[in-house]
Design a protein around this motif. Structure first.
Motif, PDB file in Angstrom:
ATOM      1  N   LEU A  24      -5.753  10.504  11.196  1.00  0.00           N
ATOM      2  CA  LEU A  24      -6.764   9.987  10.283  1.00  0.00           C
ATOM      3  C   LEU A  24      -6.173   9.539   8.955  1.00  0.00           C
ATOM      4  N   SER A  25      -5.243  10.298   8.412  1.00  0.00           N
ATOM      5  CA  SER A  25      -4.677   9.943   7.106  1.00  0.00           C
ATOM      6  C   SER A  25      -3.928   8.612   7.160  1.00  0.00           C
ATOM      7  N   ARG A  26      -3.233   8.335   8.269  1.00  0.00           N
ATOM      8  CA  ARG A  26      -2.499   7.072   8.383  1.00  0.00           C
ATOM      9  C   ARG A  26      -3.455   5.897   8.608  1.00  0.00           C
ATOM     10  N   ARG A  27      -4.562   6.163   9.321  1.00  0.00           N
ATOM     11  CA  ARG A  27      -5.565   5.102   9.484  1.00  0.00           C
ATOM     12  C   ARG A  27      -6.141   4.693   8.135  1.00  0.00           C
ATOM     13  N   GLN A  28      -6.337   5.685   7.266  1.00  0.00           N
ATOM     14  CA  GLN A  28      -6.864   5.369   5.941  1.00  0.00           C
ATOM     15  C   GLN A  28      -5.881   4.495   5.167  1.00  0.00           C
ATOM     16  N   MET A  29      -4.592   4.713   5.339  1.00  0.00           N
ATOM     17  CA  MET A  29      -3.589   3.873   4.685  1.00  0.00           C
ATOM     18  C   MET A  29      -3.637   2.447   5.227  1.00  0.00           C
ATOM     19  N   VAL A  30      -3.888   2.314   6.520  1.00  0.00           N
ATOM     20  CA  VAL A  30      -4.040   0.976   7.106  1.00  0.00           C
ATOM     21  C   VAL A  30      -5.265   0.285   6.513  1.00  0.00           C
ATOM     22  N   GLU A  31      -6.332   1.037   6.305  1.00  0.00           N
ATOM     23  CA  GLU A  31      -7.550   0.480   5.699  1.00  0.00           C
ATOM     24  C   GLU A  31      -7.260  -0.061   4.304  1.00  0.00           C
ATOM     25  N   ALA A  70       0.808  -1.216   0.000  1.00  0.00           N
ATOM     26  CA  ALA A  70       0.000   0.000   0.000  1.00  0.00           C
ATOM     27  C   ALA A  70       0.845   1.271   0.000  1.00  0.00           C
ATOM     28  N   GLY A  71       2.173   1.125   0.020  1.00  0.00           N
ATOM     29  CA  GLY A  71       3.044   2.292   0.044  1.00  0.00           C
ATOM     30  C   GLY A  71       3.113   2.955   1.393  1.00  0.00           C
ATOM     31  N   ALA A  72       2.882   2.171   2.461  1.00  0.00           N
ATOM     32  CA  ALA A  72       2.862   2.729   3.821  1.00  0.00           C
ATOM     33  C   ALA A  72       3.834   1.980   4.724  1.00  0.00           C
ATOM     34  N   GLU A  73       5.048   1.765   4.238  1.00  0.00           N
ATOM     35  CA  GLU A  73       6.054   1.025   5.005  1.00  0.00           C
ATOM     36  C   GLU A  73       6.413   1.698   6.312  1.00  0.00           C
ATOM     37  N   ASP A  74       6.149   3.012   6.405  1.00  0.00           N
ATOM     38  CA  ASP A  74       6.536   3.757   7.605  1.00  0.00           C
ATOM     39  C   ASP A  74       5.610   3.503   8.794  1.00  0.00           C
TER      40      ASP A  74
END
Length: 489
Positions: free
Chosen positions: A125-132, A109-113
């Motif tokens: 909120l923006s990081r939670r959406q990446m987890v979703e 998802a491009g959220a390795e961080d």
């Protein structure tokens, strides 16, 4: 929903456009097994299917990412990603395998961080959406449905998600993408379908229709004059209604000074996360330990909390960022949500004046043209745009003098946005002092009399009138030419 037809093919990104309430969400809920269709057929690889639950749809390879998150805040990122089918060993959850699954999904998802062991409640909120999004990809779907999945993301995260979606398309996934952001559709989509009143109006190749043509198909009328004209002289000679002097909080807000006059719309710009939302929370008394001073009508005020902020002489209203969790009580009725913020104004001796309540609610429904099957239906059954109207209406019932707006058009359709822009200007003309944060540069340019651009918790530039341009906003957001003020470069 009326009869609708849609074909989604592998290796393509198919965009669905339409106003809130046009039938988009109902359609994808049928595809995802959330609701059952009354008639018609749902075909997967040419075979008729009828999903009785989201689990059945997921087992068939259909994954959904909704604007409303399905995460459990108290669990870790890894727990959420593997929630539906955690890896097991000897009948117990295999934590090592679960963490590896989460790491791979986040990377995809491009959220390795994002750390797999982090608690979801501690993420913005923006990081939670990446987890979703990572959660959806962890199931290895054949078809991926995204419903306003980027509305809460930062610009950097949006760019990552776009790269991921393009890669998934090249890998042969079928992608269904719903968004009200026309520039996203232009960048991503291969095919577009417009829905209105439960029917698909047209399907066409992306790029073959202009934005104006698409919007007119969506709303069924000519689309012009998106933003109402600004007042010839917005800043009145009278003293400011709201004034901040050297406002600070921790190391997140730094010496912020500005004023808002009667009838003025002052925008907050800059990259996300530079202090705009915190500034609104500080003004509404949510943050503790702020420094500096706030003045209303020239007199210093102590804002001890939201309860004090909403009462005279402050008479503030805050339209929150997330209507689902911060603005509404979804299981409660439209009537209850509308009257909740104004109970002290429509009650006498602790007893609600039903006549006054009904009149106030009817006035708000007419003013904002709220579309609902009735006042006694759960507000959660309304479309996203009408839910946002309810959030705004409940605060307008208090007749606020100072209105703080936190990205109020996020995730709503273009027709409703236009209605809200008109309302914003009418409120200003009626004398309200408005502070308006938006992540959309066009809104700041079209709606605001002045824009304060924040960078690292400070106001680095103030733009006014014709100097409010996309070039000036972007340059200021990046802290380029931050030492200059006034006219755009």
């Amino acid at each position: 929903m009326e009869k609708a037809r849609l074909e989604v093919v592998p290796g393509r990104i198919h965009a669905i456009l339409g106003e809130n309430g046009a039938g988009k969400s109902t359609l994808i809920k049928i595809m995802a097994g959330v609701v059952a269709q009354d008639e018609g057929r749902l075909l997967l690889d040419g075979r008729e299917v009828a999903f009785r639950s989201p689990a059945e749809a997921a087992a068939a390879g259909i994954a959904c990412v909704f604007q409303e998150l399905s995460l459990i805040p108290d669990l870790s990122v890894a727990d959420n990603i593997a929630l539906a089918n955690p890896p097991r060993r000897f009948g117990m959850i295999d934590r090592r395998a679960q963490r590896k699954l989460a790491e791979e999904a986040l990377a995809r998802a491009g959220a390795e961080d994002i750390h797999p062991r982090a608690a979801v409640k501690d993420l913005p909120l923006s990081r939670r959406q990446m987890v979703e999004i990572a959660k959806a990809l962890a199931s290895g779907p054949r078809a991926l449905i995204l419903d306003e999945a980027t509305s809460a993301l930062t610009a950097g995260d949006v760019a990552k998600v776009f790269a991921v979606l393009k890669r998934l398309r090249d890998e042969g996934l079928a992608l269904l993408y719903i968004s009200h952001r026309m520039h996203e559709i232009a960048e991503l989509a291969d095919t577009c379908t417009v829905f209105r009143n439960g029917r698909n109006v047209a399907s066409f190749a992306a790029g073959s229709r202009s934005n104006s043509e698409i919007v007119e198909m969506m709303i069924g009328r000519e689309y012009s004059n998106v933003f109402p004209p600004r007042q010839a002289s917005a800043r009145l000679a009278s003293a400011p209604v709201l004034e901040c002097r050297d406002l600070g909080w921790s190391d997140r807000l730094r010496e912020i000074s500005f004023s808002v006059g009667e009838g003025e719309v002052v925008g907050l710009g800059g990259l996300e996360g530079q202090g705009q939302r915190l500034l609104l929370l500080a003004l509404f008394g949510v943050l503790r330990g702020t420094t500096g001073s706030v003045l209303v009508d020239g007199s210093p005020v102590a804002i001890s909390g939201p309860a004090a902020a909403r009462k005279p002489p402050l008479s503030m209203a805050l339209i929150p960022e997330d209507r689902k969790t911060e603005g509404l009580m979804l299981p409660m009725t439209v009537r209850e949500n509308l009257s909740f913020a104004a109970l002290d104004r429509i009650a006498r001796g602790g007893v609600i004046d039903r006549t006054k309540e009904e009149q106030s609610i009817d006035d708000m429904v007419r003013l904002l043209e709220i579309k609902t099957a009735g006042l006694d239906v759960p507000v959660g059954t309304l479309s996203g745009g009408n839910q946002q109207k309810v959030v705004i209406a409940k605060w307008l019932m208090r007749q606020p003098r100072i209105i703080l707006l936190n990205d109020p058009t996020r995730g709503i359709d273009v027709g409703t946005k236009q209605e809200l822009y008109q309302l914003l200007r009418r409120l200003a003309e009626a004398g309200a002092a408005i502070v308006f944060y938006s992540t959309d540069y066009d809104e700041l340019i079209g709606c605001c009399d002045r824009v304060l651009v924040l960078y690292d918790g400070r106001v680095v530039r103030e733009l006014e009138g014709d100097a409010i341009s996309e070039r000036a906003l972007i340059a200021s957001a990046l802290n380029v030419e931050a030492g200059q003020k006034g006219t755009a470069a």
